[in-house]
Design a protein around this motif. Sequence first.
Motif, short mmCIF file in Angstrom:
data_model
loop_
_atom_site.label_atom_id
_atom_site.label_comp_id
_atom_site.label_asym_id
_atom_site.label_seq_id
_atom_site.Cartn_x
_atom_site.Cartn_y
_atom_site.Cartn_z
N LEU A 26 46.98 0.21 -16.43
CA LEU A 26 46.30 0.86 -15.29
C LEU A 26 45.94 2.30 -15.65
CD1 LEU A 26 48.21 -0.30 -12.09
CD2 LEU A 26 45.76 -0.50 -12.50
N THR B 227 37.93 5.22 -17.31
CA THR B 227 36.90 5.23 -16.28
C THR B 227 36.52 6.66 -15.89
OG1 THR B 227 37.74 3.14 -15.44
CG2 THR B 227 36.31 4.38 -13.98
N LEU C 94 42.23 3.83 -15.84
CA LEU C 94 41.88 4.98 -15.01
C LEU C 94 41.33 6.11 -15.86
CD1 LEU C 94 42.24 5.19 -11.95
CD2 LEU C 94 44.24 6.62 -12.36
N LEU D 24 38.64 0.52 -3.19
CA LEU D 24 38.88 1.84 -2.62
C LEU D 24 37.62 2.71 -2.67
CD1 LEU D 24 42.45 2.78 -3.88
CD2 LEU D 24 41.73 2.00 -1.62
N VAL D 25 36.86 2.61 -3.76
CA VAL D 25 35.68 3.46 -3.92
C VAL D 25 34.49 2.91 -3.13
CG1 VAL D 25 34.22 4.62 -5.60
CG2 VAL D 25 36.52 3.96 -6.23
N TRP E 169 35.49 0.22 -15.71
CA TRP E 169 36.68 -0.40 -15.15
C TRP E 169 36.73 -1.89 -15.47
CZ3 TRP E 169 41.03 1.54 -13.12
CH2 TRP E 169 41.89 0.63 -12.54
N PRO F 160 41.19 -0.69 -7.05
CA PRO F 160 40.46 0.57 -7.20
C PRO F 160 38.98 0.45 -6.83
CG PRO F 160 41.86 0.20 -9.09
CD PRO F 160 41.91 -1.05 -8.27
#
Lengths: 328, 296
Positions: free
Chosen positions: B81, B88, B85, B276-277, B214, B273
């Motif tokens: 992860l 990205t 992250l 979330l965006v 991602w 993720p």
Amino acid sequence: MVILAVEDPPAQQPAEPAPPAAAPRPAGTLRHRLRRDGVLVALMIPGIAWLVVFPYGAAFGNVLAFKDYFPFLGVWTSPWVGLQHFERLLGDDRFWNATANTVTISLLQILFFFPAALGLALLLHSIAGSTVKRWVQSVVYLPHFLSWVIVVALFTQMLGGAGVLNGWLAQAGLDPVQLIGNAEMFKPLVIVQMIWKECGWGTIIFLAALMNVDEQLYEAAAMDGSGWWRRLWHVTLPSIRPVVMLLLILKLGEILSVGFEQFFLQRDAVGPEAGEVIDTFVFFTAFQGGDMGYAAAAGLFKGLVGAVLIYTANKVAHRLGEQGVYTR
Amino acid sequence: MSNAHRPAWMGRPSPLTTAAKAVAITVIVALMVFPMWVVVATSFAPPEEVVANGGFVIWPSEWTSLTYQRIFAAGMVPRALAVSLGVTLVGTALSLALTIGLAYALSRPQVFGGKPVLLMVLFTFLMPAGMIPLFLVVQGTGLLNTFGALFAPLLLNAFNLIVMRGFFQSVPSELIEAARIDGAGELRILLRLVLPLSKAVIAVVGLFYAVSYWNNFFNGVIYLNDSGMWPMATLLRSFTSGGLTVADATGEAGAQIAPVSVQMAVVVLATVPILLVYPFVQRFFVKGVLTGAVKA
């Protein structure tokens, strides 16, 4: 699916036929222009450097297709073999099988994906309440942003041997169906996966076209007593025909590309005969077969034929008065 | 509520049509949402229940984060992860910088070198870099088995560049000329005038880049030997294809956790993720996407 860019014509018009605004920037000598545009050139340099190293460096790397590659010798010192790899390619059944699979899947995609996306767009367009419409759009756009790894995992969980569907069938006392890992079902399966993942996103361009249909045409048709079916057939569809034609032409230009990841992930489950496409053929020949030069030749062959097809498709699109992936 | 939006000529749809439409929409939304729901429910169900139920759970008898606890107690998934992250964030920032610089320069009329550079970009549409030659470039630049291999080959996307350029071209040239007459240089015009006007397209192109980093599992497969360096998507691919086992993800203590539970939890962790965006960028989609171009 399709890589497509339609440059917005109204946005460009003011830039070109408005010389008065552009007048303070006349074309001078090269040195003068370089001095004047120094900052802009500096802004371009990182991007240009990347282009030179990656896509153009890779274009140079295609010399591998004409060499017998030995890792310890490197690309440059490995011996030349001329067109030997390409001759082998022409007689290689595995390559032609992969090509046939690729083309078949592309055509199935045109046959099923396009109508699905268009149908969904018409349905979305007909939703009157804008809140409902926004929510539905949020949901159907979402799968576009999921990785193929996730989509394949979702499908296995739903349709696989231990999946939801077979669980329900067992509860109902019915025989299980093998949809995943079944060579015969592979092509329908990948088309369904494509539709599930990209259909919603594919509606964006159709929705934009539907918004631009002249309201007065609908009004006139309704005055003449036509119902929704006639309005759809005689007003809506003819009005968006240019967009549909454009998408079709561009998709035909991309007929050799069906996407690598979806097939890479599922090829082994059904075997190469059903699951191999050109891109996976290149990968497995290089990294499982260790035949780098031959794989590069297959990739270059696909790239060259693909370039001709895309170029032709765009020429045709321009001929029809549309803008393709690039403008003239 | 619906009458307000309907023009007079359309007339009232029959209740049957409305009902058919509602059913169609409900079914489509259900087909999209249900698989995601099953994954979430399975990952939060007690592992014994997942096994007893044959590999999936639609409504767990009890919601438990046991599977997640086990995954986080072992190091592999949290590390992946973190890699995802980092790649990205770094990748998207670099991509945006490169794309904005090139797109802005190419959007100015008669810029020095503009024509050949634009042709260079457009040519990559015709012939994208092949897998094998690109591998040689990554090898030759010494990026093999480094985190750089996860983003360097993806930095610029011709489509995103053309979208951005189209948007910059639509900024009224009168505004730019006015700023120039006021003494602003090109850099100042870009930073103070053009970029603030282009938030929508930056959001959308940024999202496209972020998602492509991602979601990319293939760079990890082809360029990184060490599975300890793998990003989330590559790890997930390995779990689902059987390359890595559950014991790798959960350590010894996780031996009693059903493999399916672990897989589903990893799917959830790889998806969250994006979810979330998504709502924040979504309002820019149509504006940003249709202004420059449409990707289908």
